[in-house]
Design an enzyme around this catalytic site. Structure first.
Site, PDB file in Angstrom:
ATOM      1  N   CYS A 115       0.837  -1.208   0.000  1.00 25.01           N
ATOM      2  CA  CYS A 115       0.000   0.000   0.000  1.00 25.01           C
ATOM      3  C   CYS A 115       0.872   1.259   0.000  1.00 25.01           C
ATOM      4  CB  CYS A 115      -0.998  -0.047   1.150  1.00 25.01           C
ATOM      5  SG  CYS A 115      -2.407   1.040   0.857  1.00 25.01           S
ATOM      6  N   HIS A 217      -3.672  -4.951   0.364  1.00 23.75           N
ATOM      7  CA  HIS A 217      -3.137  -5.390   1.666  1.00 23.75           C
ATOM      8  C   HIS A 217      -3.165  -6.918   1.782  1.00 23.75           C
ATOM      9  CE1 HIS A 217      -2.278  -1.796   4.086  1.00 23.75           C
ATOM     10  NE2 HIS A 217      -3.217  -1.215   3.357  1.00 23.75           N
ATOM     11  N   GLU A 219      -1.500  -8.875   3.669  1.00 24.98           N
ATOM     12  CA  GLU A 219      -1.393  -9.381   5.057  1.00 24.98           C
ATOM     13  C   GLU A 219      -2.776  -9.483   5.709  1.00 24.98           C
ATOM     14  OE1 GLU A 219      -1.030  -6.316   4.225  1.00 24.98           O
ATOM     15  OE2 GLU A 219      -1.697  -5.000   5.830  1.00 24.98           O
TER      16      GLU A 219
END
Ligand code: MN
Length: 242
Positions: A115, A217, A219
């Site tokens: 990001c 994102h 994760e």
């Protein structure tokens, strides 16, 4: 062989209530830590430091680096005045993160930007950003999603000649937490995926062990889609072999 140490660039928050009012705290979202552990790496946090001359020593203990997400980058770092829709900025954090990106690229330490981390890679190599997606005429999709973080928001179309293609194939459904995007590409970078409205969703640099940025994102997606762990495994594989 020991598991690779992955330095994850931290962030700073100001305590807004209670006994430590006004205190600055270094932090990292847990999801980065679990994603690295899940993929077989040893996560450590790289806190923001002001003496940029220490960065090469600070990151030399890392086999790989993740530039994590955060607020907007101050546009002075790409020589533009502030757009009316620019969000929160903190140039102390930007200065540090930009220098980590430059130093990691120079030292050829595998680098994954997530990001804001992808935008940092772009600005560190001389690129610019749309300070707000409203600046783009083609802006159509919801790039700043609301709701659960593992929910997806839009597809990305992945270029065949890319690391992402090898990991995920032609398309991938991703989450989206950004209102800024890459405008002019930094030196040595190529675009490896876009959304259907033309927003750049990932970038990569050739001739390095790994320099890869994603605008989404991963994760936060691994909680519901284990396949996404492949991206972190790839970083860890690249971090193993010098
Ligand atoms: Mn997006």
């Amino acid at each position: 062989m020991k598991n690779p140490v992955i330095g994850i660039v931290g962030n700073v928050m100001t305590i807004e209530k209670g006994s430590f009012l006004g205190l600055e705290r270094a932090f990292l979202n847990d999801a980065y830590i679990s994603a690295v552990l899940e993929a077989g790496g040893i996560p450590i946090m790289l806190p923001i430091i002001d003496d940029l001359s220490l960065i090469s020593s600070q990151i030399s203990c890392c086999d790989g680096i993740i530039l994590s997400g955060g607020q907007d980058i101050h546009p002075k770092f790409y020589s533009e005045p502030q757009h009316k829709h620019l969000g929160d900025v903190d140039s102390r954090i930007d200065k540090y993160q930009l220098e980590v990106a430059r130093t990691a690229i120079e030292m050829d330490i595998p680098l994954l930007g997530i990001c804001k981390g992808m935008q940092i890679i772009n600005v560190a190599t001389g690129g610019t950003l749309y300070q707000d997606l409203e600046e783009m005429n083609t802006y159509l999709l919801k790039h700043l999603q609301s709701g659960k973080t593992f929910e997806t928001s839009h597809d990305i179309n992945i270029d065949k000649d890319s690391t992402l293609y090898k990991l995920f194939g032609e398309t991938l459904d991703v989450n989206s937490y950004h209102h800024q995007a890459v405008k002019k590409l930094g030196a040595g970078l190529k675009i490896t995926s876009t959304s259907t409205d033309g927003v750049i969703e990932s970038i990569e640099m050739n001739n390095k062990r790994l320099v890869l940025g994603v605008q989404w994102h991963p994760e936060l997606l691994v909680a519901k889609n284990k396949d996404i762990t492949r991206l972190f495994k790839h970083l860890i594989d690249k971090s193993k072999n010098k």
